[in-house]
Scaffold this active site. Structure first.
Site, PDB file in Angstrom:
ATOM      1  N   TRP A 156       0.936  -1.584  -0.201  1.00 57.23           N
ATOM      2  CA  TRP A 156       0.207  -0.039  -0.388  1.00 57.23           C
ATOM      3  C   TRP A 156       0.859   1.213   0.136  1.00 57.23           C
ATOM      4  O   TRP A 156       1.093   2.294   0.371  1.00 57.23           O
ATOM      5  CB  TRP A 156      -0.964   0.271   0.891  1.00 57.23           C
ATOM      6  CG  TRP A 156      -0.480   0.433   2.565  1.00 57.23           C
ATOM      7  CD1 TRP A 156       1.022  -0.021   2.914  1.00 57.23           C
ATOM      8  CD2 TRP A 156      -0.349   0.832   3.466  1.00 57.23           C
ATOM      9  NE1 TRP A 156       0.995  -0.186   4.386  1.00 57.23           N
ATOM     10  CE2 TRP A 156       0.575   0.755   4.560  1.00 57.23           C
ATOM     11  CE3 TRP A 156      -1.762   1.800   3.715  1.00 57.23           C
ATOM     12  CZ2 TRP A 156       0.356   1.372   5.876  1.00 57.23           C
ATOM     13  CZ3 TRP A 156      -2.405   2.750   5.092  1.00 57.23           C
ATOM     14  CH2 TRP A 156      -1.519   2.363   6.024  1.00 57.23           C
ATOM     15  N   ASP A 157       2.207   0.694  -0.226  1.00 59.45           N
ATOM     16  CA  ASP A 157       3.140   2.355  -0.088  1.00 59.45           C
ATOM     17  C   ASP A 157       2.955   3.018  -1.021  1.00 59.45           C
ATOM     18  O   ASP A 157       2.908   4.519  -0.487  1.00 59.45           O
ATOM     19  CB  ASP A 157       4.683   1.752   0.203  1.00 59.45           C
ATOM     20  CG  ASP A 157       4.868   0.647   1.178  1.00 59.45           C
ATOM     21  OD1 ASP A 157       4.267  -0.601   1.092  1.00 59.45           O
ATOM     22  OD2 ASP A 157       6.045   1.249   1.809  1.00 59.45           O
ATOM     23  N   GLU A 211       0.638  -3.905  11.805  1.00 57.32           N
ATOM     24  CA  GLU A 211       0.781  -5.410  11.790  1.00 57.32           C
ATOM     25  C   GLU A 211       1.208  -6.038  13.445  1.00 57.32           C
ATOM     26  O   GLU A 211       1.290  -7.236  12.830  1.00 57.32           O
ATOM     27  CB  GLU A 211       2.265  -5.888  10.616  1.00 57.32           C
ATOM     28  CG  GLU A 211       2.269  -5.154   9.320  1.00 57.32           C
ATOM     29  CD  GLU A 211       2.579  -5.319   8.411  1.00 57.32           C
ATOM     30  OE1 GLU A 211       4.416  -5.881   8.648  1.00 57.32           O
ATOM     31  OE2 GLU A 211       1.876  -5.768   7.157  1.00 57.32           O
ATOM     32  N   LYS A 219       2.924  -1.335  15.458  1.00 54.59           N
ATOM     33  CA  LYS A 219       4.417  -1.419  15.025  1.00 54.59           C
ATOM     34  C   LYS A 219       4.102   0.167  14.508  1.00 54.59           C
ATOM     35  O   LYS A 219       5.516   0.675  14.014  1.00 54.59           O
ATOM     36  CB  LYS A 219       4.057  -2.664  13.899  1.00 54.59           C
ATOM     37  CG  LYS A 219       5.014  -2.459  12.614  1.00 54.59           C
ATOM     38  CD  LYS A 219       5.121  -3.023  12.077  1.00 54.59           C
ATOM     39  CE  LYS A 219       6.094  -3.817  11.191  1.00 54.59           C
ATOM     40  NZ  LYS A 219       6.250  -4.331  10.120  1.00 54.59           N
ATOM     41  N   GLN A 220       2.937   0.935  14.321  1.00 54.94           N
ATOM     42  CA  GLN A 220       2.559   1.604  13.269  1.00 54.94           C
ATOM     43  C   GLN A 220       1.171   2.456  13.606  1.00 54.94           C
ATOM     44  O   GLN A 220       0.210   1.786  14.256  1.00 54.94           O
ATOM     45  CB  GLN A 220       2.835   1.835  11.287  1.00 54.94           C
ATOM     46  CG  GLN A 220       1.972   0.772  11.819  1.00 54.94           C
ATOM     47  CD  GLN A 220       2.389  -0.145   9.806  1.00 54.94           C
ATOM     48  OE1 GLN A 220       3.305  -1.066   9.721  1.00 54.94           O
ATOM     49  NE2 GLN A 220       2.769   0.700   8.742  1.00 54.94           N
TER      50      GLN A 220
HETATM   51  C1  BGC Z   1       4.429  -2.272   7.519  1.00 59.79           C
HETATM   52  C2  BGC Z   1       3.985  -1.995   5.884  1.00 59.79           C
HETATM   53  C3  BGC Z   1       4.661  -1.738   4.840  1.00 59.79           C
HETATM   54  C4  BGC Z   1       5.566  -2.280   4.289  1.00 59.79           C
HETATM   55  C5  BGC Z   1       6.388  -1.840   2.896  1.00 59.79           C
HETATM   56  C6  BGC Z   1       5.847  -2.766   6.626  1.00 59.79           C
HETATM   57  O1  BGC Z   1       6.889  -3.217   8.593  1.00 59.79           O
HETATM   58  O2  BGC Z   1       4.165  -2.339   7.800  1.00 59.79           O
HETATM   59  O3  BGC Z   1       2.685  -1.118   6.351  1.00 59.79           O
HETATM   60  O4  BGC Z   1       3.623  -1.612   3.841  1.00 59.79           O
HETATM   61  O5  BGC Z   1       6.729  -2.188   6.090  1.00 59.79           O
HETATM   62  O6  BGC Z   1       7.012  -0.751   3.167  1.00 59.79           O
END
Ligand code: BGC
Length: 830
Positions: A385-386, A524, A645-646
């Site tokens: 989704w970046d 995640e 995590k984020q």
């Molecule tokens: C993140 C995801 C992201 C991916 C690639 C992961 O660590 O949790 O949101 O899409 O990295 O950048």
């Protein structure tokens, strides 16, 4: 720059982290004088992997890491070259199960060039006494330069200067120029120039336990004395890759003859050139390489295309000049200037890598935006989704590129429809990780490097990826008003995505609300409930609110389309009024979980999870960004804790303005008070490890209005993501493209407050004076605009041309700007 502003004020929860102030800046290899350069003055083996990623050169078609030309993959170097969209699949047996992974292929290395004096050893930096060393990435011209003065084991001193490009105008061409000066010796010099097809995908240590050989050698030839040809094919996707190399020797600007011996082997083509050097003598070796694949258009076949393109290519110097001019044009479109020197250097580096990963060349190819660029093998080159963080900066500079990257998704709609149907849903369910054909590429098990165990990977439950695709279509349309795109492609994507959300949402009689069960949000760490299988969580707030947003946009799209076109689209989709009525109802009745104190809950049941003893973990492990790995190694799981995590809930504040979110929640029948935003931010900030570089971008954004200094701290962290490799050594595996683009976007949309909504360009700057004066150029609906922010004033100048006037709104004051005009608008102090 602010110093180390601590984040996290949590009451005995997550310990505060150090800020990212002056000390961190000092670790960044930037040229304090020239803001267009990344400079390394020494050779540090432990840092080489990261430097190779950061010094990657690319043009959207292909990219080559900044590895030394004489190097091969070992524990210091990793010379990778990647072609956008060139994937292959390999199978392995793991715990008696077959696993299949698709990877962006490390294609043959076109760089190899080495030399030796007399019959000494072939040049390897590690074997020499290095007297001077400098490596420099010239961001303005897209050139990587290396200058080394060294002494060999028998005391000969040589000066080596190399420069290389991956051509920004002629996408198939690359070049490497090597100049050698024999400072205090004379005699025989042997130069080896090669194309190496024996390479494998071994750039990421945790993947090395699985198969990594993607290439089958087909041809190795020397069709003319100065030319080599190497043809390989990917083993299962059968993409043929041809590279043709021309190696010439020049002295005093003239081509000189050299004795040549070719070695042609399976997957290997090389030439040894023998020359004589006088004391102080200088010789230049130009290597120009053409790369084609069987995926390319307008060719007969790749080998012939590579040879004929190479045959017609001018010499290195002329190619370099054209390449430099192409970069100058690109920078003119993307010009940005900020008073603060450190900031502008990194911002330029970030934009540089975005422009190298996706470019106008991407438009001719079926490619997406790999999360780690074309710079390494993390995430196997997959597309996640970046792009949500990348498109905003393209939309306002090079919208043609966004359009073509959205086509990558459009072409994979049938696969997304199939995926939805297989799970019993309607519409389109885009995969969390996507590669060649759009099937789900997320792995089912992954290796936890901390415990050494293979553990289940539930990340494919991040269904919210479809919301990002729809959001991106909508944003592109807002920036461009590209009716043709919306009518022919965008509408269908939004409708099919809405349809999926309409079908995954189920009516809960007890609540008289719609609920969405069994998903993962952007965080995640939460793959399920404590002690239960990894079946996802229920009612992830981000997912549910954005699902309502998509359903509303789908209704907008239907209302927007002329009847004839609407019927053309809805007919084949079988979209009946009953279904769209249901969308309307879900958009009013989707469930959003709240905590007792009014904070939006990450998901249903989050409030009941345990608090983590943050201090204990921080003391024991120091770096707890990847807390999930630490907990798994302790036979525990983040599912038990309020630990993310984020950004997850906070993504809502990132994608929607406070007004939009208020309206949406009101539409859903919730009386939400935007006054809870600061508390909500604090709440999650205290429980976030920032195990993804995306997190700093989002936090910089959401803190900008209320806590400018803390926002700046996160902004700086996003600037440091790769230059200082803050995710514990992951940059060597590829840059974090979304964080790079996101940092530019924080400047543009957040601090400068430039947003596109409705038919208006909104300017709501909250510009941090610490950053100095900002000037940058964008394109809004076909008109070139330059924005200049100084003090508390923004000046907007429009380029000339036959374009409709632009409606600007600055802190509520509306102005109409016509082509060729400029306007100066005061703004409030944030
Ligand atoms: C993140 C995801 C992201 C991916 C690639 C992961 O660590 O949790 O949101 O899409 O990295 O950048």
């Amino acid at each position: 720059m602010p110093g180390g502003v601590n984040v996290g004020t949590g009451v005995g929860r997550k310990p505060t982290r150090g800020g990212t102030g002056d000390a961190a800046w000092a670790a960044v290899p930037l040229d304090g004088v020239n803001t267009w350069r990344l400079v390394y003055d020494d050779f540090v083996p432990e840092e080489e992997g990261r430097r190779e990623a950061l010094c990657t050169l690319g043009n959207g078609y292909l990219a080559t890491r900044g590895a030394a030309p004489e190097s091969t993959a070992d524990d210091v170097h990793y010379p990778g070259t990647y072609l956008a969209g060139c994937y292959n699949r390999l199978r392995d047996t793991l715990n008696e199960e077959t696993v299949e992974n698709e990877s962006l292929v490390n294609v043959p290395n076109w760089l190899p060039l080495s030399f030796r004096a007399g019959d000494g050893a072939w040049f390897r930096l590690a074997d020499m006494t290095v007297l001077d060393y400098k490596q420099e990435l010239d961001l303005g011209s897209g050139i990587l330069i290396r200058v080394v003065r060294f002494r060999d084991s028998v005391g000969r001193t040589t000066r080596l200067a190399q420069r290389r490009f991956v051509h920004m105008e002629s996408e198939h061409l690359c070049g490497l120029q090597t100049t050698l000066v024999a400072e205090d010796w004379s005699g025989r010099l042997e130069v080896r120039s090669a194309l190496d097809g024996t390479v494998e995908n071994t750039g990421v240590e945790r993947y090395r336990k699985l198969s990594c050989r993607h290439l089958r050698p087909l041809r190795a030839e020397s069709p003319s004395p100065e030319t080599l040809l190497l043809v390989t094919e990917t083993t299962r996707s059968h993409i043929r890759i041809a590279q043709a190399a021309r190696t010439r020797v020049l002295a005093r600007g003239e081509i000189v003859a050299a004795g040549r011996t070719a070695t042609l082997d399976l997957g290997w083509a090389s030439q040894d050139l023998v020359l004589d050097l006088e004391p102080g003598g200088t010789v230049t070796v130009d290597k120009v390489v053409a790369v084609f694949t069987s995926r390319d258009r307008a060719i007969f076949e790749p080998a012939q295309a590579a040879l004929s393109t190479l045959g017609r290519a001018p010499g290195f110097d002329e190619l370099l000049e054209r390449h430099t001019r192409a970069w100058a044009r690109l920078w003119k479109r993307s010009q940005i200037q900020i008073g603060n020197v450190e900031t502008i250097q990194v911002i330029r580096l970030h934009l540089f890598h975005v422009l190298q990963t996706v470019s106008e060349h991407s438009v001719e190819h079926d490619v997406g935006v790999p999360a780690r660029g074309l710079h390494g093998e993390a995430y196997r080159g997959h597309i996640l989704w970046d792009e949500l963080f990348v498109f905003p900066i393209l939309n306002l500079r090079l919208p043609l590129i966004t359009r073509s990257l959205l086509h990558y998704r459009y072409r994979r709609l049938p696969e997304a429809r199939w995926a939805a149907s297989q799970e019993g849903y309607a519409g389109a369910m885009f995969p969390w990780q996507s590669g060649s054909d759009g099937r789900e590429e997320s792995q089912l098990v992954h290796l936890n490097p901390v415990s050494g165990r293979w553990v289940p990977d539930a990340s494919r439950r991040q269904r919210h990826i479809g919301l990002a695709v729809a959001y991106n279509v909508w944003q592109y349309y807002q920036a461009t008003h590209d009716d043709e795109f919306m009518s022919h492609y965008g509408a269908e994507m939004i409708l099919d995505i809405a349809r999926f959300w309409g079908s995954i949402a189920v009516y809960d009689h007890g609540r008289d609300r719609y609920v969405i069960r069994g998903v993962m949000g952007p965080d995640e760490f939460h793959t399920g409930y404590p002690g239960a299988p990894d079946d996802g969580v229920d009612n992830n707030a981000y997912t549910n609110v954005m699902a309502a947003w998509v359903l509303l946009r789908a209704l907008d799209v239907l209302a927007m389309l002329p009847k004839e076109r609407r019927d053309e689209i809805t007919g084949p989709l079988g979209l009946e009024p009953g279904e769209t009525r249901r969308w309307g109802e879900i958009s009013r009745k989707i469930f959003v979980p709240f905590h007792a104190d009014g904070i939006i809950s990450q998901f249903e049941g989050y409030e009941d999870l345990a608090e983590l003893d943050w201090q204990d973990y921080q003391e024991r492990f120091g770096d707890i960004q990847r807390l999930d790995r630490i907990l798994e190694a302790e036979h525990d799981s983040p599912n038990r804790y309020k630990a993310s995590k984020q950004a997850d809930v906070l993504m809502l504040f990132y994608l929607l303005s406070a007004d939009e979110l208020s309206e949406l929640l009101e539409h859903l029948g919730y009386s939400w008070n935007p006054g809870t935003i600061p508390r909500t931010i604090e709440y999650y900030l205290d429980r976030t490890t920032h195990g993804s570089t995306l997190s700093a971008v989002v936090h910089a954004w959401v803190l900008a209005r209320a806590h400018r200094h803390r926002a700046l701290d996160y902004f700086i962290e996003s600037l440091l993501s790769d230059v200082a490799d803050i995710q514990g050594g992951t940059t060597a595996e590829g840059i974090h493209l979304a964080a790079m683009a996101g940092s530019v976007d924080v400047l543009q949309r957040c601090f400068a407050g430039v947003e596109v909504r409705g038919d208006t360009l909104w300017l709501n700057p909250y510009w941090p004076a610490e950053l100095g004066v900002l000037e940058f150029s964008i394109r809004y609906r076909g008109t070139a605009l330059t924005l200049h922010i100084a003090g508390r004033t923004v000046r907007v100048s429009a380029g000339d041309g036959e374009r409709p006037p632009i409606r600007l709104s600055c802190h509520g004051r509306v102005t109409i700007l016509r082509p060729g005009e400029a306007v100066e608008l005061p703004f409030l102090d944030g």
